[in-house]
Design a protein around this motif. Structure first.
Motif, PDB file in Angstrom:
ATOM      1  N   THR A   1      61.435 -22.136   2.147  1.00 42.93           N
ATOM      2  CA  THR A   1      60.137 -21.984   1.478  1.00 42.93           C
ATOM      3  C   THR A   1      59.645 -20.550   1.538  1.00 42.93           C
ATOM      4  O   THR A   1      59.264 -19.963   0.515  1.00 42.93           O
ATOM      5  CB  THR A   1      59.088 -22.914   2.117  1.00 42.93           C
ATOM      6  OG1 THR A   1      59.526 -24.268   2.001  1.00 42.93           O
ATOM      7  CG2 THR A   1      57.747 -22.763   1.428  1.00 42.93           C
TER       8      THR A   1
ATOM      9  N   ARG B   1      43.033 -20.933   9.650  1.00 42.90           N
ATOM     10  CA  ARG B   1      41.997 -21.873   9.208  1.00 42.90           C
ATOM     11  C   ARG B   1      40.656 -21.531   9.831  1.00 42.90           C
ATOM     12  O   ARG B   1      39.614 -21.583   9.177  1.00 42.90           O
ATOM     13  CB  ARG B   1      42.405 -23.303   9.559  1.00 42.90           C
ATOM     14  CG  ARG B   1      41.556 -24.364   8.889  1.00 42.90           C
ATOM     15  CD  ARG B   1      42.206 -25.718   9.012  1.00 42.90           C
ATOM     16  NE  ARG B   1      43.483 -25.751   8.349  1.00 42.90           N
ATOM     17  CZ  ARG B   1      43.631 -25.961   7.047  1.00 42.90           C
ATOM     18  NH1 ARG B   1      42.567 -26.119   6.269  1.00 42.90           N
ATOM     19  NH2 ARG B   1      44.829 -25.997   6.507  1.00 42.90           N
TER      20      ARG B   1
ATOM     21  N   VAL C   1      49.512 -19.352   3.138  1.00 46.36           N
ATOM     22  CA  VAL C   1      49.180 -20.769   2.968  1.00 46.36           C
ATOM     23  C   VAL C   1      50.351 -21.655   3.386  1.00 46.36           C
ATOM     24  O   VAL C   1      50.164 -22.670   4.075  1.00 46.36           O
ATOM     25  CB  VAL C   1      48.778 -21.060   1.509  1.00 46.36           C
ATOM     26  CG1 VAL C   1      48.618 -22.559   1.281  1.00 46.36           C
ATOM     27  CG2 VAL C   1      47.483 -20.343   1.168  1.00 46.36           C
ATOM     28  N   ALA C   2      51.576 -21.283   2.993  1.00 50.38           N
ATOM     29  CA  ALA C   2      52.753 -22.075   3.353  1.00 50.38           C
ATOM     30  C   ALA C   2      52.910 -22.167   4.866  1.00 50.38           C
ATOM     31  O   ALA C   2      53.185 -23.246   5.413  1.00 50.38           O
ATOM     32  CB  ALA C   2      54.006 -21.466   2.724  1.00 50.38           C
ATOM     33  N   THR C   3      52.715 -21.044   5.548  1.00 53.97           N
ATOM     34  CA  THR C   3      52.838 -21.041   7.004  1.00 53.97           C
ATOM     35  C   THR C   3      51.760 -21.895   7.650  1.00 53.97           C
ATOM     36  O   THR C   3      52.035 -22.648   8.600  1.00 53.97           O
ATOM     37  CB  THR C   3      52.748 -19.604   7.544  1.00 53.97           C
ATOM     38  OG1 THR C   3      53.738 -18.790   6.896  1.00 53.97           O
ATOM     39  CG2 THR C   3      52.979 -19.572   9.050  1.00 53.97           C
ATOM     40  N   MET C   4      50.531 -21.798   7.149  1.00 57.37           N
ATOM     41  CA  MET C   4      49.437 -22.600   7.695  1.00 57.37           C
ATOM     42  C   MET C   4      49.713 -24.093   7.522  1.00 57.37           C
ATOM     43  O   MET C   4      49.413 -24.901   8.409  1.00 57.37           O
ATOM     44  CB  MET C   4      48.113 -22.210   7.033  1.00 57.37           C
ATOM     45  CG  MET C   4      47.610 -20.837   7.432  1.00 57.37           C
ATOM     46  SD  MET C   4      46.172 -20.274   6.465  1.00 57.37           S
ATOM     47  CE  MET C   4      44.981 -21.557   6.829  1.00 57.37           C
ATOM     48  N   VAL C   5      50.305 -24.464   6.400  1.00 53.67           N
ATOM     49  CA  VAL C   5      50.630 -25.877   6.160  1.00 53.67           C
ATOM     50  C   VAL C   5      51.708 -26.348   7.131  1.00 53.67           C
ATOM     51  O   VAL C   5      51.613 -27.446   7.702  1.00 53.67           O
ATOM     52  CB  VAL C   5      51.091 -26.078   4.701  1.00 53.67           C
ATOM     53  CG1 VAL C   5      51.673 -27.483   4.513  1.00 53.67           C
ATOM     54  CG2 VAL C   5      49.930 -25.859   3.748  1.00 53.67           C
ATOM     55  N   PHE C   6      52.745 -25.522   7.341  1.00 54.84           N
ATOM     56  CA  PHE C   6      53.802 -25.893   8.277  1.00 54.84           C
ATOM     57  C   PHE C   6      53.254 -26.046   9.695  1.00 54.84           C
ATOM     58  O   PHE C   6      53.656 -26.952  10.432  1.00 54.84           O
ATOM     59  CB  PHE C   6      54.926 -24.848   8.266  1.00 54.84           C
ATOM     60  CG  PHE C   6      55.892 -25.013   7.132  1.00 54.84           C
ATOM     61  CD1 PHE C   6      56.616 -26.186   6.986  1.00 54.84           C
ATOM     62  CD2 PHE C   6      56.091 -23.994   6.209  1.00 54.84           C
ATOM     63  CE1 PHE C   6      57.518 -26.348   5.944  1.00 54.84           C
ATOM     64  CE2 PHE C   6      56.991 -24.144   5.168  1.00 54.84           C
ATOM     65  CZ  PHE C   6      57.708 -25.324   5.033  1.00 54.84           C
TER      66      PHE C   6
ATOM     67  N   GLN D   1      50.211 -26.879  10.513  1.00 56.32           N
ATOM     68  CA  GLN D   1      49.390 -28.078  10.539  1.00 56.32           C
ATOM     69  C   GLN D   1      50.245 -29.344  10.640  1.00 56.32           C
ATOM     70  O   GLN D   1      49.851 -30.327  11.280  1.00 56.32           O
ATOM     71  CB  GLN D   1      48.515 -28.144   9.286  1.00 56.32           C
ATOM     72  CG  GLN D   1      47.491 -29.271   9.289  1.00 56.32           C
ATOM     73  CD  GLN D   1      46.573 -29.208   8.079  1.00 56.32           C
ATOM     74  OE1 GLN D   1      46.726 -28.321   7.231  1.00 56.32           O
ATOM     75  NE2 GLN D   1      45.645 -30.123   7.996  1.00 56.32           N
ATOM     76  N   GLU D   2      51.424 -29.322  10.038  1.00 61.02           N
ATOM     77  CA  GLU D   2      52.292 -30.500  10.028  1.00 61.02           C
ATOM     78  C   GLU D   2      53.219 -30.562  11.240  1.00 61.02           C
ATOM     79  O   GLU D   2      53.904 -31.570  11.442  1.00 61.02           O
ATOM     80  CB  GLU D   2      53.133 -30.512   8.745  1.00 61.02           C
ATOM     81  CG  GLU D   2      52.315 -30.682   7.480  1.00 61.02           C
ATOM     82  CD  GLU D   2      53.164 -30.641   6.225  1.00 61.02           C
ATOM     83  OE1 GLU D   2      54.364 -30.289   6.350  1.00 61.02           O
ATOM     84  OE2 GLU D   2      52.652 -30.960   5.142  1.00 61.02           O
ATOM     85  N   SER D   3      53.254 -29.512  12.043  1.00 59.04           N
ATOM     86  CA  SER D   3      54.138 -29.481  13.210  1.00 59.04           C
ATOM     87  C   SER D   3      53.563 -30.323  14.349  1.00 59.04           C
ATOM     88  O   SER D   3      52.350 -30.417  14.524  1.00 59.04           O
ATOM     89  CB  SER D   3      54.340 -28.035  13.692  1.00 59.04           C
ATOM     90  OG  SER D   3      54.971 -27.259  12.696  1.00 59.04           O
TER      91      SER D   3
END
Length: 201
Positions: free
Chosen positions: A12, A61, A122-127, A129-131
């Motif tokens: 990604t 965030r 944004v991609a890193t923040m999403v990863f 959050q999902e970790s």
């Protein structure tokens, strides 16, 4: 180690940050500098990008909520900054040593917002959050580091192209890079405007 998360994060961020795509812009911004300065610029750009990504991964965030900044606003700001740089490349102002020789292009625009732009943030923040758990964070960190190593390698070894392109070739690359960078900037701004509209402002 979570191999799936590592692969997803690497692929990604590789697509978003686009190491091969940074080569024309890097050569355009550093082509008139000494070899040692170009090597240092490659390291500095990657270090800045890694620092920005890391900060937003840990505190992104919280920072955005505290300052009441939306992601589309961050995206639009990055697009405007890239558009200014693109205009300098297209008009030849970036070739003027008096106007840009003292500026550290490794910090802005290479490090951010070109490498560590809104998409990568944004991609890193999403990863993040999902970790779940320490191994997920470790796998994500390895993915981020691997992408930045690829970024460094693409810029560091792109300097060999200078021997082939020479001055006239670098001028052509500069104009092409300006065109591509302006397209990226306009796309960032358009996406931000679309997000504002869909989100009701």
């Amino acid at each position: 180690m979570n191999g799936q998360l590592f692969g997803e994060a690497f692929v990604t961020l590789f697509v978003v940050m686009d190491p091969p795509g940074t080569i024309p812009v890097f050569l355009a911004l550093t082509g008139n500098r000494r070899a040692a300065e170009r090597k240092r610029a490659a390291w500095q750009a990657v270090a800045v990008a890694f620092g920005v990504i890391s900060v937003f991964a840990l505190f992104g965030r919280t920072i955005l909520e505290y300052m009441n900044i939306s992601l589309p606003a961050l995206q639009a700001a990055g697009g405007l900054l890239l558009l200014l740089v693109a205009l300098e490349l297209l008009t030849g102002r970036a070739d003027d040593p008096e106007g840009s020789g003292s500026a550290n292009v490794a910090l802005v625009p290479l490090g951010t917002p070109l490498l560590a732009g809104p998409g990568a943030i944004v991609a890193t923040m999403v990863f993040v959050q999902e970790s779940e758990g320490g191994m997920d964070y470790f796998s994500l960190a390895l993915g981020v580091v691997a992408v930045h190593l690829a970024l460094w390698a693409s810029m560091r070894y792109s300097v060999f192209l200078l021997r082939v392109l020479r001055e006239s070739g670098i001028l052509l690359v500069t104009r092409i890079a300006g065109l591509l960078l302006s397209a990226i900037a306009v796309q960032l701004i358009a996406d931000a405007v679309r997000a504002f509209i869909e989100g009701g402002g």
